[in-house]
Design a protein around this motif. Structure first.
Motif, PDB file in Angstrom:
ATOM      1  N   ALA A  23       0.826  -1.205   0.000  1.00 14.44           N
ATOM      2  CA  ALA A  23       0.000   0.000   0.000  1.00 14.44           C
ATOM      3  C   ALA A  23       0.862   1.257   0.000  1.00 14.44           C
ATOM      4  CB  ALA A  23      -0.924  -0.005   1.208  1.00 14.44           C
ATOM      5  N   ASP A  24       2.102   1.160   0.491  1.00 18.42           N
ATOM      6  CA  ASP A  24       3.017   2.300   0.498  1.00 18.42           C
ATOM      7  C   ASP A  24       3.599   2.603  -0.883  1.00 18.42           C
ATOM      8  OD1 ASP A  24       2.959   3.353   2.961  1.00 18.42           O
ATOM      9  OD2 ASP A  24       4.853   2.492   3.662  1.00 18.42           O
ATOM     10  N   THR A  25       3.536   1.647  -1.792  1.00 17.77           N
ATOM     11  CA  THR A  25       4.118   1.799  -3.113  1.00 17.77           C
ATOM     12  C   THR A  25       3.268   2.748  -3.953  1.00 17.77           C
ATOM     13  OG1 THR A  25       4.964  -0.442  -2.989  1.00 17.77           O
ATOM     14  CG2 THR A  25       4.876   0.560  -5.164  1.00 17.77           C
ATOM     15  N   VAL A  26       3.921   3.748  -4.539  1.00 16.75           N
ATOM     16  CA  VAL A  26       3.231   4.697  -5.401  1.00 16.75           C
ATOM     17  C   VAL A  26       3.531   4.328  -6.841  1.00 16.75           C
ATOM     18  CG1 VAL A  26       3.069   7.114  -6.097  1.00 16.75           C
ATOM     19  CG2 VAL A  26       3.415   6.519  -3.686  1.00 16.75           C
ATOM     20  N   VAL A  27       2.493   4.203  -7.639  1.00 23.04           N
ATOM     21  CA  VAL A  27       2.665   3.870  -9.045  1.00 23.04           C
ATOM     22  C   VAL A  27       2.323   5.095  -9.882  1.00 23.04           C
ATOM     23  CG1 VAL A  27       1.896   2.382 -10.929  1.00 23.04           C
ATOM     24  CG2 VAL A  27       2.075   1.463  -8.611  1.00 23.04           C
ATOM     25  N   ILE A  28       3.285   5.525 -10.685  1.00 22.61           N
ATOM     26  CA  ILE A  28       3.053   6.646 -11.592  1.00 22.61           C
ATOM     27  C   ILE A  28       2.519   6.071 -12.895  1.00 22.61           C
ATOM     28  CG2 ILE A  28       4.114   8.532 -12.870  1.00 22.61           C
ATOM     29  CD1 ILE A  28       6.216   8.707 -10.695  1.00 22.61           C
ATOM     30  N   GLN A  29       1.385   6.583 -13.329  1.00 28.81           N
ATOM     31  CA  GLN A  29       0.803   6.127 -14.580  1.00 28.81           C
ATOM     32  C   GLN A  29       1.715   6.510 -15.745  1.00 28.81           C
ATOM     33  OE1 GLN A  29      -1.879   4.164 -14.630  1.00 28.81           O
ATOM     34  NE2 GLN A  29      -1.795   4.334 -12.408  1.00 28.81           N
ATOM     35  N   PRO A  30       1.761   5.691 -16.806  1.00 29.10           N
ATOM     36  CA  PRO A  30       2.647   5.989 -17.942  1.00 29.10           C
ATOM     37  C   PRO A  30       2.437   7.385 -18.532  1.00 29.10           C
ATOM     38  CG  PRO A  30       1.757   3.776 -18.151  1.00 29.10           C
ATOM     39  CD  PRO A  30       1.065   4.423 -16.974  1.00 29.10           C
ATOM     40  N   GLU A  31       1.181   7.841 -18.566  1.00 28.75           N
ATOM     41  CA  GLU A  31       0.911   9.177 -19.117  1.00 28.75           C
ATOM     42  C   GLU A  31       1.567  10.252 -18.248  1.00 28.75           C
ATOM     43  OE1 GLU A  31      -2.323   7.519 -17.745  1.00 28.75           O
ATOM     44  OE2 GLU A  31      -1.603   6.125 -19.246  1.00 28.75           O
ATOM     45  N   GLN A  32       1.456  10.074 -16.921  1.00 33.49           N
ATOM     46  CA  GLN A  32       2.057  11.040 -16.002  1.00 33.49           C
ATOM     47  C   GLN A  32       3.574  11.028 -16.126  1.00 33.49           C
ATOM     48  OE1 GLN A  32       0.436   9.836 -12.165  1.00 33.49           O
ATOM     49  NE2 GLN A  32      -0.739  11.732 -12.104  1.00 33.49           N
ATOM     50  N   GLU A  33       4.151   9.844 -16.268  1.00 26.84           N
ATOM     51  CA  GLU A  33       5.601   9.742 -16.393  1.00 26.84           C
ATOM     52  C   GLU A  33       6.080  10.456 -17.652  1.00 26.84           C
ATOM     53  OE1 GLU A  33       9.175   6.450 -16.401  1.00 26.84           O
ATOM     54  OE2 GLU A  33       7.211   5.859 -15.663  1.00 26.84           O
ATOM     55  N   THR A  34       5.333  10.314 -18.741  1.00 26.80           N
ATOM     56  CA  THR A  34       5.684  10.995 -19.994  1.00 26.80           C
ATOM     57  C   THR A  34       5.624  12.504 -19.811  1.00 26.80           C
ATOM     58  OG1 THR A  34       4.850   9.142 -21.292  1.00 26.80           O
ATOM     59  CG2 THR A  34       5.057  11.261 -22.428  1.00 26.80           C
ATOM     60  N   VAL A  35       4.574  12.997 -19.169  1.00 28.15           N
ATOM     61  CA  VAL A  35       4.430  14.435 -18.923  1.00 28.15           C
ATOM     62  C   VAL A  35       5.596  14.936 -18.074  1.00 28.15           C
ATOM     63  CG1 VAL A  35       3.036  16.153 -17.690  1.00 28.15           C
ATOM     64  CG2 VAL A  35       1.919  14.490 -19.175  1.00 28.15           C
ATOM     65  N   ILE A  36       5.932  14.190 -17.037  1.00 30.87           N
ATOM     66  CA  ILE A  36       7.030  14.592 -16.151  1.00 30.87           C
ATOM     67  C   ILE A  36       8.344  14.638 -16.915  1.00 30.87           C
ATOM     68  CG2 ILE A  36       8.422  13.893 -14.155  1.00 30.87           C
ATOM     69  CD1 ILE A  36       5.752  12.731 -12.976  1.00 30.87           C
ATOM     70  N   LYS A  37       8.654  13.591 -17.673  1.00 32.03           N
ATOM     71  CA  LYS A  37       9.917  13.529 -18.420  1.00 32.03           C
ATOM     72  C   LYS A  37      10.030  14.688 -19.417  1.00 32.03           C
ATOM     73  CE  LYS A  37      10.921   8.607 -18.143  1.00 32.03           C
ATOM     74  NZ  LYS A  37      11.034   7.341 -18.874  1.00 32.03           N
ATOM     75  N   GLU A  38       8.952  14.971 -20.139  1.00 35.13           N
ATOM     76  CA  GLU A  38       8.978  16.062 -21.117  1.00 35.13           C
ATOM     77  C   GLU A  38       9.158  17.413 -20.430  1.00 35.13           C
ATOM     78  OE1 GLU A  38       5.476  15.674 -23.566  1.00 35.13           O
ATOM     79  OE2 GLU A  38       6.219  13.828 -24.486  1.00 35.13           O
ATOM     80  N   TYR A  39       8.481  17.604 -19.311  1.00 33.39           N
ATOM     81  CA  TYR A  39       8.582  18.868 -18.586  1.00 33.39           C
ATOM     82  C   TYR A  39       9.987  19.072 -18.034  1.00 33.39           C
ATOM     83  CZ  TYR A  39       7.413  22.767 -15.579  1.00 33.39           C
ATOM     84  OH  TYR A  39       7.388  24.007 -14.979  1.00 33.39           O
ATOM     85  N   VAL A  40      10.552  18.007 -17.475  1.00 33.46           N
ATOM     86  CA  VAL A  40      11.893  18.086 -16.893  1.00 33.46           C
ATOM     87  C   VAL A  40      12.924  18.452 -17.955  1.00 33.46           C
ATOM     88  CG1 VAL A  40      13.711  16.628 -15.880  1.00 33.46           C
ATOM     89  CG2 VAL A  40      11.411  16.599 -14.923  1.00 33.46           C
ATOM     90  N   LYS A  41      12.768  17.926 -19.160  1.00 32.40           N
ATOM     91  CA  LYS A  41      13.691  18.261 -20.260  1.00 32.40           C
ATOM     92  C   LYS A  41      13.631  19.746 -20.584  1.00 32.40           C
ATOM     93  CE  LYS A  41      13.684  13.863 -22.701  1.00 32.40           C
ATOM     94  NZ  LYS A  41      13.251  13.174 -23.925  1.00 32.40           N
ATOM     95  N   LYS A  42      12.431  20.323 -20.522  1.00 34.13           N
ATOM     96  CA  LYS A  42      12.242  21.736 -20.867  1.00 34.13           C
ATOM     97  C   LYS A  42      12.611  22.670 -19.714  1.00 34.13           C
ATOM     98  CE  LYS A  42       8.479  20.687 -24.034  1.00 34.13           C
ATOM     99  NZ  LYS A  42       7.039  20.768 -24.251  1.00 34.13           N
ATOM    100  N   GLN A  43      12.596  22.160 -18.498  1.00 40.11           N
ATOM    101  CA  GLN A  43      12.851  22.970 -17.305  1.00 40.11           C
ATOM    102  C   GLN A  43      14.011  22.390 -16.496  1.00 40.11           C
ATOM    103  OE1 GLN A  43      11.015  25.748 -16.894  1.00 40.11           O
ATOM    104  NE2 GLN A  43       9.812  25.225 -18.694  1.00 40.11           N
TER     105      GLN A  43
END
Length: 99
Positions: A23-43
């Motif tokens: 229950a402590d494990t957090v799963v990032i949805q693939p769509e969210q991971e894509t958004v995060i990766k793209e944002y991090v590249k730009k910022q």
């Protein structure tokens, strides 16, 4: 009969413990991971050093580490030792390390 009940009770407690850990494990949805990766590249951010802190999934970051927002995502990110990490802002725990 008593021995069987004790073994069964021990088994149930073990399973309950596994459930709590899962229950402590957090799963990032693939769509969210894509958004995060793209944002991090730009910022891009400057990397922070945290001497004495072993950076792993579940590591709680100290309050001195600034967490940065990703639009439309509940998680935050920062860069530590040249690695981008995604953090749960409520617990400040690392939930994903992006290489």
């Amino acid at each position: 009969m008593r021995m069987h009940l004790t073994a069964a009770a021990a088994g149930l407690l073990l399973l309950a413990g596994i459930g709590v850990a899962a229950a402590d494990t957090v799963v990032i949805q693939p769509e969210q991971e894509t958004v995060i990766k793209e944002y991090v590249k730009k910022q891009p951010l400057a990397s922070v050093k945290l001497p004495g802190v072993e950076l792993n999934i579940g590591t709680a970051l100290p309050d001195t580490v600034e967490l940065h927002e990703v639009p439309n995502v509940k998680y935050r990110y920062t860069v530590i030792d040249n690695r981008t990490v995604v953090v749960d802002p409520e617990t400040r725990k690392v939930i994903k390390i992006i290489q």
